[in-house]
Design a protein around this motif. Sequence first.
Motif, PDB file in Angstrom:
ATOM      1  N   GLU A   1       0.695  -1.126  -0.120  1.00  0.00           N
ATOM      2  CA  GLU A   1      -0.105   0.197   0.059  1.00  0.00           C
ATOM      3  C   GLU A   1       0.847   1.180  -0.018  1.00  0.00           C
ATOM      4  OE1 GLU A   1      -2.625  -0.226   3.454  1.00  0.00           O
ATOM      5  OE2 GLU A   1      -3.784  -1.983   2.505  1.00  0.00           O
TER       6      GLU A   1
ATOM      7  N   GLU B   1       1.914   1.893  -3.559  1.00  0.00           N
ATOM      8  CA  GLU B   1       1.076   2.285  -4.406  1.00  0.00           C
ATOM      9  C   GLU B   1       0.386   3.719  -4.215  1.00  0.00           C
ATOM     10  OE1 GLU B   1      -3.634   0.972  -4.936  1.00  0.00           O
ATOM     11  OE2 GLU B   1      -2.300  -0.538  -4.246  1.00  0.00           O
ATOM     12  N   ASP B   2       0.689   4.050  -2.753  1.00  0.00           N
ATOM     13  CA  ASP B   2       0.371   5.549  -2.635  1.00  0.00           C
ATOM     14  C   ASP B   2       1.106   6.607  -3.105  1.00  0.00           C
ATOM     15  OD1 ASP B   2      -1.802   4.823  -1.045  1.00  0.00           O
ATOM     16  OD2 ASP B   2      -0.915   4.762   0.945  1.00  0.00           O
TER      17      ASP B   2
ATOM     18  N   ILE C   1       2.120   5.385  -7.853  1.00  0.00           N
ATOM     19  CA  ILE C   1       0.924   4.738  -8.898  1.00  0.00           C
ATOM     20  C   ILE C   1       0.153   6.221  -9.027  1.00  0.00           C
ATOM     21  CG2 ILE C   1      -0.879   3.579  -9.473  1.00  0.00           C
ATOM     22  CD1 ILE C   1       1.686   2.050  -9.296  1.00  0.00           C
TER      23      ILE C   1
ATOM     24  N   LYS D   1      -4.735   3.908 -10.381  1.00  0.00           N
ATOM     25  CA  LYS D   1      -5.501   3.644  -9.227  1.00  0.00           C
ATOM     26  C   LYS D   1      -6.955   3.343  -9.568  1.00  0.00           C
ATOM     27  CE  LYS D   1      -2.347   5.816  -5.820  1.00  0.00           C
ATOM     28  NZ  LYS D   1      -2.495   6.897  -4.729  1.00  0.00           N
ATOM     29  N   ASP D   2      -7.460   4.148 -10.155  1.00  0.00           N
ATOM     30  CA  ASP D   2      -8.976   4.132 -10.602  1.00  0.00           C
ATOM     31  C   ASP D   2      -9.402   2.911 -11.395  1.00  0.00           C
ATOM     32  OD1 ASP D   2      -9.126   6.184  -8.731  1.00  0.00           O
ATOM     33  OD2 ASP D   2      -9.427   7.661 -10.175  1.00  0.00           O
TER      34      ASP D   2
ATOM     35  N   SER E   1      -6.615  -2.966 -12.286  1.00  0.00           N
ATOM     36  CA  SER E   1      -5.221  -2.744 -11.626  1.00  0.00           C
ATOM     37  C   SER E   1      -5.159  -3.403 -10.393  1.00  0.00           C
ATOM     38  CB  SER E   1      -5.024  -1.113 -11.544  1.00  0.00           C
ATOM     39  OG  SER E   1      -4.891  -0.664 -12.781  1.00  0.00           O
TER      40      SER E   1
ATOM     41  N   ARG F   1      -1.954  -4.798  -7.411  1.00  0.00           N
ATOM     42  CA  ARG F   1      -0.763  -5.069  -6.910  1.00  0.00           C
ATOM     43  C   ARG F   1      -0.334  -6.455  -6.735  1.00  0.00           C
ATOM     44  NH1 ARG F   1      -2.329  -2.760  -2.194  1.00  0.00           N
ATOM     45  NH2 ARG F   1      -2.342  -4.094  -0.667  1.00  0.00           N
TER      46      ARG F   1
ATOM     47  N   TYR G   1       3.016  -3.397  -9.799  1.00  0.00           N
ATOM     48  CA  TYR G   1       1.850  -2.906 -10.110  1.00  0.00           C
ATOM     49  C   TYR G   1       1.277  -3.375 -11.336  1.00  0.00           C
ATOM     50  CZ  TYR G   1      -2.254  -0.422  -8.888  1.00  0.00           C
ATOM     51  OH  TYR G   1      -3.421   0.078  -8.523  1.00  0.00           O
TER      52      TYR G   1
END
Length: 344
Positions: free
Chosen positions: A137, A140-141, A144, A149-150, A154, A156, A333
């Motif tokens: 996480e 990703e934060d 990405i 993300k949306d 998608s 990870r 990802y």
Amino acid sequence: MAPSSSSSLSSTLDHHVAACDPLGPPEMIRGLPTNKRNINIQIERPYFDPSFEDLSKPQQHSYTVNRIAQNSDVFLLKGFLTEWECEAIMDEAQHHYKGGMTKAISQDENTTQTRTKCHVAWLGDSRLGGICGMIGEAIEDTFISGEAKDDPLSKRSDLQVLNYQHGGKFVLHHDDHDRMLTVITYLNGVGETWMPLVDVVGDEFDGDDDDDKKVEKYNQESATCQELRCLAEAIQEVNDNEMSPGSSGILVSGSIKKDSDEKDLQQLKESISTPSNKKNIKNPHVVSVDQGDAIAFYSYQGNDGKQDWRSIHAGLPVEFEGKEGKWIATSWYHAPSLTASSSN
């Protein structure tokens, strides 16, 4: 979380004025200049440690992000994982993974083995009490884009833990199969990753009268690499130009974990003192990493979602003969809706 310095490279470089690429770095880190080690972004992420009195509440761990190359984008995550996290991941993979670590086999289209002397384990988000998921996480934060993300498709990957023994390697390859982002964490500080086609142009610009010529040369070389159409062409570019680690692209070179025994330390000192390794701290083509450091890079580009062949990389043969070899953890990802993968 703004950069810690306001310095910037010449705006002549297309990279620093480029629009947001959904398959590239988000705005927060996109503007970081290349090879300006004093210009970074400090990131905080949740962190657990067995020594905490209240294990139900994570603390905050800080690490820094620097850009070390561009075209393709490559970032250094200094101090990304703590020493305890690194040790815990290695122990989990080695002693608690169901069935034990298995031989990692990778083959190209000609059935030639491309990865040698390596074993693998996969750790899902729930492993280590959820710590593996927390690490995913955090990646990703920071790395990405919002569009990726949306995307409902998608996701990870599980954390891939690899252990290479002396002589083990992974030849030049590209992280395709919709893997838009790769993060490699050096769990024991041993090993070398080479990306021959990325640019470290940042250190070459010093404000003198030759900068325009340097920019022109840079743009020509970048355009050539951007036109690469497949893995074979990318490798041919490396071979035709006689590129080598420490002289071309970026070489990420590990050191060693803190508690290694005296024999291991002496052997490592000898292995990194040879001229062939070119491990000079003033060399812009070499970046040193320690236990817990990581690199992040992107393998696709633009709205067309095609592979960015400039991101090819290799795990160089492990020269360190210590009993543990080289340990890394790799996170990916995937963004299948945004990429246009094709077999190579």
